[in-house]
Design an enzyme around this catalytic site. Structure first.
Site, PDB file in Angstrom:
ATOM      1  N   ARG A   3      14.125  54.699-108.627  1.00  0.00           N
ATOM      2  CA  ARG A   3      13.708  56.091-108.738  1.00  0.00           C
ATOM      3  C   ARG A   3      13.863  56.858-107.420  1.00  0.00           C
ATOM      4  O   ARG A   3      14.001  58.070-107.410  1.00  0.00           O
ATOM      5  CB  ARG A   3      12.200  56.136-109.077  1.00  0.00           C
ATOM      6  CG  ARG A   3      11.869  55.826-110.496  1.00  0.00           C
ATOM      7  CD  ARG A   3      12.021  57.076-111.296  1.00  0.00           C
ATOM      8  NE  ARG A   3      12.129  56.815-112.705  1.00  0.00           N
ATOM      9  CZ  ARG A   3      11.153  56.991-113.581  1.00  0.00           C
ATOM     10  NH1 ARG A   3       9.971  57.392-113.160  1.00  0.00           N
ATOM     11  NH2 ARG A   3      11.356  56.776-114.846  1.00  0.00           N
ATOM     12  N   GLU A  29       7.096  57.081-106.968  1.00  0.00           N
ATOM     13  CA  GLU A  29       7.905  56.317-106.010  1.00  0.00           C
ATOM     14  C   GLU A  29       8.611  57.230-105.009  1.00  0.00           C
ATOM     15  O   GLU A  29       8.698  56.919-103.814  1.00  0.00           O
ATOM     16  CB  GLU A  29       8.930  55.457-106.756  1.00  0.00           C
ATOM     17  CG  GLU A  29       8.342  54.260-107.495  1.00  0.00           C
ATOM     18  CD  GLU A  29       7.673  54.608-108.814  1.00  0.00           C
ATOM     19  OE1 GLU A  29       7.831  55.756-109.279  1.00  0.00           O
ATOM     20  OE2 GLU A  29       6.985  53.744-109.387  1.00  0.00           O
ATOM     21  N   LYS A  33      -9.193  52.300-122.641  1.00  0.00           N
ATOM     22  CA  LYS A  33      -8.228  51.204-122.583  1.00  0.00           C
ATOM     23  C   LYS A  33      -8.954  49.928-123.029  1.00  0.00           C
ATOM     24  O   LYS A  33     -10.090  49.687-122.606  1.00  0.00           O
ATOM     25  CB  LYS A  33      -7.727  51.072-121.134  1.00  0.00           C
ATOM     26  CG  LYS A  33      -6.307  50.599-121.034  1.00  0.00           C
ATOM     27  CD  LYS A  33      -5.712  50.866-119.669  1.00  0.00           C
ATOM     28  CE  LYS A  33      -4.413  50.089-119.524  1.00  0.00           C
ATOM     29  NZ  LYS A  33      -3.696  50.406-118.303  1.00  0.00           N
TER      30      LYS A  33
HETATM   31  C1  LIG Z   1       8.297  54.344-112.524  1.00  0.00           C
HETATM   32  C2  LIG Z   1       7.242  53.324-112.838  1.00  0.00           C
HETATM   33  N1  LIG Z   1       6.389  52.931-111.871  1.00  0.00           N
HETATM   34  C3  LIG Z   1       5.444  52.014-112.142  1.00  0.00           C
HETATM   35  C4  LIG Z   1       5.323  51.478-113.394  1.00  0.00           C
HETATM   36  C5  LIG Z   1       4.328  50.376-113.667  1.00  0.00           C
HETATM   37  N2  LIG Z   1       3.336  50.787-114.697  1.00  0.00           N
HETATM   38  C6  LIG Z   1       3.414  50.373-115.960  1.00  0.00           C
HETATM   39  S1  LIG Z   1       2.188  50.950-116.903  1.00  0.00           S
HETATM   40  C7  LIG Z   1       1.511  51.759-115.598  1.00  0.00           C
HETATM   41  C8  LIG Z   1       0.260  52.546-115.784  1.00  0.00           C
HETATM   42  C9  LIG Z   1       0.435  53.627-116.784  1.00  0.00           C
HETATM   43  O1  LIG Z   1      -0.774  54.305-116.919  1.00  0.00           O
HETATM   44  P1  LIG Z   1      -0.959  55.285-118.139  1.00  0.00           P
HETATM   45  O2  LIG Z   1       0.256  56.092-118.331  1.00  0.00           O
HETATM   46  O3  LIG Z   1      -2.226  56.018-117.947  1.00  0.00           O
HETATM   47  O4  LIG Z   1      -1.063  54.320-119.392  1.00  0.00           O
HETATM   48  P2  LIG Z   1      -2.257  53.306-119.760  1.00  0.00           P
HETATM   49  O5  LIG Z   1      -1.764  51.946-119.366  1.00  0.00           O
HETATM   50  O6  LIG Z   1      -3.479  53.713-119.031  1.00  0.00           O
HETATM   51  O7  LIG Z   1      -2.397  53.452-121.221  1.00  0.00           O
HETATM   52  C10 LIG Z   1       2.243  51.557-114.436  1.00  0.00           C
HETATM   53  C11 LIG Z   1       1.899  52.073-113.114  1.00  0.00           C
HETATM   54  C12 LIG Z   1       6.245  51.914-114.369  1.00  0.00           C
HETATM   55  N3  LIG Z   1       6.234  51.415-115.616  1.00  0.00           N
HETATM   56  N4  LIG Z   1       7.171  52.835-114.074  1.00  0.00           N
END
Ligand SMILES: Cc1ncc(C[n+]2csc(CCOP(=O)(O)OP(=O)(O)O)c2C)c(N)n1
Length: 641
Positions: free
Chosen positions: A406, A378, A288
Site C-alpha cells: 500500500r 500504512e 465483536k
Molecule cells: C491494509 C490492511 N492493513 C491491515 C490489515 C489487517 N487487518 C485485518 S482485519 C483488521 C481490523 C479491521 O477492523 P474492522 O474493520 O473494524 O473490522 P472488525 O474486525 O472489527 O469487524 C486489520 C487491521 C488489513 N487486512 N489490511
C-alpha cells in the site's frame, strides 16, 4: 467431522431461500448461523469474532436486497463467513482456508455473490461506488450497491477518499458502518472517538433536524436574525461536528446509530433506505464476538482469530511442545526493539493497526510515549515515520510485507529519496499460509530492491534479526528488514548484539560441487538439503547472503569463480527478487554459470498450510536437493558429452 446446521439454515442454499422465510423466523436463522460458525471455526480455525458480530447484519442485507443483482461489497472480508454460508457455500464451509478448499475471504472466482475480492482493508466504498457508477451508465437504475465497512477499516485513507468522491456522485450507494469499537486491537484515533460520541448522543438525530428547521425560520425574520442564526449555527455546529455530522457534511445521508443485533429492526431500516436515492450511511453498533459466551466476556483481540478451541469451555487448544520452542520472529522483533530503545533514546516504534500481530505491544507497554498505533494507515505510517526521521528520531516502522504494498510510493518518495534514516521491519515475509493470496508477503524483496538508497536485508535466524536491527540504528539509511510469520530456529535467541557489515553475506557450509545462495530463513532448508546431498556424494556449499541490496559482490565474485552450478533460494517472488539480483550481477560481470532460481513462481498462490504451499511453489528441502542433483547430473552429462 460432522457439522450440523440447524433446521432453518439447512433449507437455505442461497439468499433467495432466505427471502422465502417469514420475518419472525429471522432471529432463529441468525441463531443457527452463529452456532454453525462457532462449530466450524472452533474445529477448523479462522477468523471468529468479526463474523459473529455481523450475523444479523449479513442476514438483513441478504433478506432485504436482491443479491447478487444488488451488489454487496465487504471490507477486508474476514467477517464474511455468514455471507459465504448463506450464498451457496454452507456445505463446503468446513473446508474454509484449507488447501484447495474455499477461501477465508470473498473472492470473485468463488461465487457471483462475492462481487469484489478482498483481504486488505478500506477498499469497499471505492469498489461499491465504482459499481454504482457503472450501473448508472448502464441505465440499471433499480440496482443497489452496499458496502459493509468496519470502524477499523474506516480509519484507512482510501475509505475517506471514497467518501469524498461518493458525496458528489449522487450514486445509489449504501455504506453500512459496522461499529464495534475494535480493529484487531482496540480501534484508535479521533474517528473512533467521534463515532463513540454519536453513539452515546441518543438525541443527536432529533436535535439535528429540529435545529436546522429552526435556523431556516429564524433567518427569515427580524433585523438581527442573520446574526442570531449564525451564532446558533456556530454553537450547534460545534456540537454536531463533535457528535455526528461528519458524514452529512460529505453529502451522505446519515442514519443511526442502530442496534446491529436486532435483525428485525435492521430489516425495517434497510427497507426504508433501499428506496432512497443517493449516498447514504447506516451506522450499526455491534459487538465483536457476539453470541458466544467466552468471546463476549472480553479480550476481543484474542477472539479475532483464536486458532482451534474447545467450543464448550472456550479453552484455546495448544499443542504443548516437548522441547522448548524457538520464539516467533515477531516476538524477537518486539523484545529486541524494547532493548534497543532502552539503549538509544532516538528510537520510536510505529505500527499501522497491528500492535498484537507485530508484537509492537511490547514497546507500547514499556514506553507508551515512544510507540504509535496509527490505525489501518500504512501510507501514513511510512510518511509519519519519515517526518519523525527528519527530526533525528529513528523510527522502527513495522508493517506486514503484504500491507507495505500500500505504501510503496511513500517508501520511495518520502523515505528513500530523501535518504531518511528509517528502519522498515517487514513481518510476514513469504508464504503466510491459510490467509492466502491476499496476504502472502511475496513481493517485498522485488519492490524494495529496485529503490535507490535502500538497504534490503533478511536474517537467516533470530540472532541475525537482532544483529540487523542493532546495526540499523547505528548505520544511517533507509532499511528494509524482512522476516517470516511463525517460529524461528533458536530456542536460545537472546544473543548479544553484534554489528553486521552492511552488504555482506557469509558462507554457512563449505562445498565443492554446487553453491546454494539464500536470503532469509530459507537458508535453514538449504542447510538441510546440503546435508542430504552429502549422503549422495554431492558437496553443496551454502551461503546466507543476508543482504539483497547492497549485494555482497566480493562474495559473489568468489562463488562464481569457484562454482559453475549455482542455486538461489528465496521465499519471495522469483521475478525480480533475490535470485534475479544474483543473475543480473552474474550477467553484468561475464559469468556463465548455470543458475537455477527457486522461489514463489509468477502467479498468485492460494491458501493452505505453509508446508503445502512451499511444496506447490517448489522450494522445499527436497526441491533444493532435486535442483542440485539435476544441475550436477546435467553438468556431468555435459562433461561426458
Ligand atoms: C491494509 C490492511 N492493513 C491491515 C490489515 C489487517 N487487518 C485485518 S482485519 C483488521 C481490523 C479491521 O477492523 P474492522 O474493520 O473494524 O473490522 P472488525 O474486525 O472489527 O469487524 C486489520 C487491521 C488489513 N487486512 N489490511
Amino acid at each position: 467431522m460432522d457439522f450440523r446446521p440447524g433446521d432453518l439454515l439447512d433449507k437455505i442454499e442461497y439468499p433467495s431461500d432466505l427471502r422465502q422465510m417469514r420475518e419472525d423466523q429471522l432471529p432463529q436463522v441468525c441463531d443457527e448461523l452463529r452456532q454453525y460458525i462457532i462449530d466450524v471455526v472452533s474445529k477448523k480455525g479462522g477468523h471468529f469474532g468479526a463474523s459473529l458480530g455481523v450475523v444479523e447484519l449479513t442476514t438483513a442485507v441478504h433478506y432485504v436486497f436482491n443479491t447478487p443483482y444488488d451488489q454487496l461489497v465487504w471490507d477486508v472480508g474476514h467477517q464474511a463467513y455468514g455471507h459465504k454460508i448463506l450464498t451457496g457455500r454452507r456445505k463446503v464451509f468446513p473446508t474454509n482456508r484449507i488447501y484447495k478448499g474455499i477461501s477465508g475471504f470473498p473472492k470473485r472466482k468463488e461465487s457471483e455473490y462475492d462481487t469484489f475480492g478482498v483481504g486488505h482493508s478500506s477498499t469497499s466504498i471505492s469498489a461499491a461506488l465504482g459499481m454504482a457508477v457503472a450501473s448508472k451508465l448502464k441505465a440499471e437504475d433499480d440496482r443497489h450497491h452496499i458496502a459493509v465497512i468496519g470502524d477499523g477499516a474506516m480509519t484507512g485513507g482510501m475509505a475517506f477518499e471514497a467518501l469524498n468522491h461518493a458525496g458528489v456522485s449522487n450514486a445509489n450507494l449504501l455504506v453500512v458502518l459496522n461499529d464495534n469499537c475494535m480493529s484487531i486491537d482496540p480501534n484508535v484515533g479521533a474517528l473512533k472517538q467521534y463515532l463513540t460520541d454519536i453513539t452515546t448522543s441518543k438525541t443527536y438525530n432529533a436535535m439535528r433536524d429540529e435545529v436546522w428547521n429552526l435556523l431556516g425560520h429564524i433567518s427569515k425574520f427580524g433585523p438581527n436574525a442573520q446574526d442570531i442564526a449564525s451564532k446558533i449555527e456556530h454553537g450547534i455546529k460545534g456540537t454536531l461536528l463533535k457528535s455526528g455530522n461528519l458524514f452529512e457534511s460529505l453529502n451522505f445521508r446519515y442514519f443511526g446509530p442502530i442496534d446491529g443485533h436486532d435483525v428485525k429492526h435492521m430489516v425495517k431500516v434497510m427497507r426504508d433506505l433501499r428506496d432512497m436515492p443517493g449516498p447514504k450511511i447506516l451506522h450499526c453498533v455491534t459487538m465483536k464476538g457476539k453470541g458466544y459466551g467466552p468471546s463476549e466476556k472480553g479480550n476481543a483481540t484474542k477472539w479475532h482469530a483464536p486458532g482451534l478451541f474447545d467450543k464448550s469451555t472456550g479453552e484455546v487448544i495448544k499443542v504443548v511442545p516437548k522441547e522448548p520452542e524457538p520464539p516467533r520472529y515477531q516476538d524477537v522483533f518486539g523484545h529486541t526493539l524494547v532493548e534497543l530503545a532502552e539503549l538509544n533514546e532516538k528510537i520510536v516504534g510505529v505500527t499501522p493497526a497491528m500492535p498484537t500481530g507485530s508484537s509492537m505491544t511490547f514497546m507500547m507497554e514499556a514506553m507508551p510515549d515512544r510507540a504509535f498505533d496509527v490505525g489501518i494507515a500504512e501510507q501514513h505510517a511510512v510518511t509519519f515515520s519519515a517526518g519523525m526521521a527528519t527530526q533525528g528520531l529513528v523510527p522502527y516502522c513495522n508493517i506486514y510485507s503484504t500491507f507495505m504494498q500500500r505504501a510503496f510510493d511513500q517508501v520511495v518518495h518520502d523515505a528513500a529519496l530523501q535518504d531518511l534514516h528509517i528502519v522498515f521491519c517487514l513481518d510476514r515475509g513469504g508464504l503466510v499460509g491459510a490467509d492466502g493470496a491476499t496476504h502472502h508477503g511475496a513481493f517485498d524483496i522485488a519492490y524494495m530492491r529496485c529503490i535507490p538508497n535502500m538497504i534490503v536485508a533478511s536474517p537467516m535466524n533470530e540472532g541475525e534479526l537482532r544483529d540487523l536491527m542493532y546495526t540499523a540504528q547505528l548505520r544511517k539509511g533507509t532499511w528494509s528488514i524482512r522476516y517470516p510469520r511463525g517460529n524461528g530456529v533458536m530456542p536460545e535467541w537472546r544473543t548479544p548484539f553484534n554489528e553486521v557489515t552492511i552488504g555482506t553475506g557469509r558462507c554457512v557450509r563449505e562445498g565443492t560441487d554446487v553453491a546454494i545462495l539464500t536470503l532469509g530463513p530459507v537458508g535453514n532448508s538449504a542447510l538441510d538439503a546440503a546435508k542430504q546431498l552429502a549422503s549422495t556424494g554431492v558437496q553443496a556449499a551454502v551461503y546466507d547472503m543476508r543482504f539483497v541490496k547492497p549485494l555482497d559482490t566480493a562474495l559473489l565474485a568468489e562463488v562464481f569463480s569457484r562454482f559453475d552450478r549455482v542455486i538461489t533460494v528465496e521465499d519471495g517472488c522469483v521475478m525480480g527478487g533475490f535470485g534475479s539480483a544474483v543473475v543480473e550481477w552474474a550477467m553484468d560481470n561475464g559469468h556463465a554459470a548455470q543458475v537455477k532460481r527457486l522461489g514463489i513462481p509468477d502467479r498468485f498462490i492460494d491458501h493452505g498450510s505453509p508446508a503445502e504451499l512451499t511444496a506447490e511453489c517448489g522450494f522445499t528441502t527436497s526441491d533444493i536437493v532435486a535442483a542440485a542433483l539435476t544441475l550436477c547430473g546435467s553438468a556431468t552429462k555435459a562433461a561426458a558429452g
